[in-house]
Design a protein around this motif. Structure first.
Motif, PDB file in Angstrom:
ATOM      1  N   LEU A 106      28.173  72.667  74.673  1.00 19.74           N
ATOM      2  CA  LEU A 106      28.719  71.312  74.652  1.00 19.74           C
ATOM      3  C   LEU A 106      27.880  70.371  75.504  1.00 19.74           C
ATOM      4  CD1 LEU A 106      32.405  72.381  75.279  1.00 19.74           C
ATOM      5  CD2 LEU A 106      31.489  71.592  73.094  1.00 19.74           C
ATOM      6  N   ARG A 107      27.844  69.131  75.094  1.00 18.99           N
ATOM      7  CA  ARG A 107      27.219  68.105  75.924  1.00 18.99           C
ATOM      8  C   ARG A 107      28.152  67.795  77.091  1.00 18.99           C
ATOM      9  NH1 ARG A 107      25.927  63.704  71.354  1.00 18.99           N
ATOM     10  NH2 ARG A 107      28.014  64.398  70.732  1.00 18.99           N
ATOM     11  N   PRO A 108      27.590  67.270  78.171  1.00 22.22           N
ATOM     12  CA  PRO A 108      28.405  67.029  79.368  1.00 22.22           C
ATOM     13  C   PRO A 108      29.663  66.200  79.108  1.00 22.22           C
ATOM     14  CG  PRO A 108      26.100  66.780  79.904  1.00 22.22           C
ATOM     15  CD  PRO A 108      26.162  66.968  78.415  1.00 22.22           C
ATOM     16  N   ARG A 109      29.553  65.174  78.268  1.00 21.36           N
ATOM     17  CA  ARG A 109      30.704  64.328  77.984  1.00 21.36           C
ATOM     18  C   ARG A 109      31.807  65.125  77.275  1.00 21.36           C
ATOM     19  NH1 ARG A 109      31.175  58.850  77.653  1.00 21.36           N
ATOM     20  NH2 ARG A 109      28.910  58.604  77.742  1.00 21.36           N
ATOM     21  N   GLU A 110      31.392  65.965  76.317  1.00 23.31           N
ATOM     22  CA  GLU A 110      32.367  66.772  75.584  1.00 23.31           C
ATOM     23  C   GLU A 110      33.009  67.823  76.478  1.00 23.31           C
ATOM     24  OE1 GLU A 110      29.768  68.196  72.643  1.00 23.31           O
ATOM     25  OE2 GLU A 110      29.859  66.403  71.375  1.00 23.31           O
ATOM     26  N   ALA A 111      32.189  68.471  77.284  1.00 21.01           N
ATOM     27  CA  ALA A 111      32.709  69.496  78.201  1.00 21.01           C
ATOM     28  C   ALA A 111      33.695  68.881  79.186  1.00 21.01           C
ATOM     29  CB  ALA A 111      31.557  70.156  78.953  1.00 21.01           C
TER      30      ALA A 111
END
Length: 203
Positions: A106-111
């Motif tokens: 996951l990308r940081p925003r999604e995580a």
């Protein structure tokens, strides 16, 4: 004298019918407009009628119809069954979201959004569990206070679920991740709404 006795008997008979009608009314709305003496509503019919006044009648009936024999026509049993089903679905959804966080790249925003969702769903599970415990012991002088607590906890659980969904509104997130999580959370939130409606109906 005989005429007076017959009139009194007729009056008492009519009063008994009216009293029975009143007992079959839920949320100030009678469960059947054309009441027939000695007609007993089945658990399945009771669930259909009760679900019909919620915001999500089809989901309500789908989830609760299996409990018809246990519920019969008892509003408290209906609320308990709905709460139990809501808790079960919330716990399974939390597990799914946690696994998604662990397994998927996951990308940081999604995580970050998923971690926030996990925290909110943990709170929701906790509040629903406390509600289940309180619902198991509603007898006695503390009934009104316990009902206030239960309504507060279930309302808070619904707020937590809405908070989780709010974290996935951004268009920049992976569409598959966003749609997967929201589809699960929407169902849980709808079940919680149904449960809250039934609990608010208890007096």
């Amino acid at each position: 004298m005989a005429s007076s006795a017959v009139s009194k008997q007729s009056y008492l008979h009519n009063l008994a019918i009216l009293t029975t009608l009143a007992l079959f009314c839920v949320s100030k709305t009678c469960l059947a407009e054309n009441y027939e003496p000695h007609q007993v509503e089945s658990g399945d019919d009771f669930i259909k009628t009760s679900c019909g006044v919620t915001r999500y009648p089809e989901l309500c009936y789908k989830k609760l119809s299996a409990y018809a024999d246990a519920i019969e026509d008892n509003p408290t049993r209906l609320a308990n069954a709905s709460l139990s089903e809501t808790l079960k679905n919330t716990e399974s959804t939390l597990t799914m979201v946690q696994k998604l966080l662990e397994k998927r790249k996951l990308r940081p925003r999604e995580a970050g959004a998923i971690r926030d969702c996990v925290e909110s769903m943990n709170d929701s599970v906790d509040e629903l569990q406390k509600s289940m415990l309180a619902m198991s012991d509603l007898e006695g002088p503390d009934f009104d206070m316990e009902m206030i607590n239960i309504r507060t906890w279930v309302s808070a659980a619904l707020t937590d679920e809405d908070t989780c969904m709010d974290g996935f509104e951004e268009n920049s997130m992976d569409a598959k991740v966003k749609d997967t999580i929201r589809s699960y959370i929407v169902t849980v939130a709808q079940l919680t709404s149904i449960t809250l409606a039934f609990i608010n109906n208890l007096h």
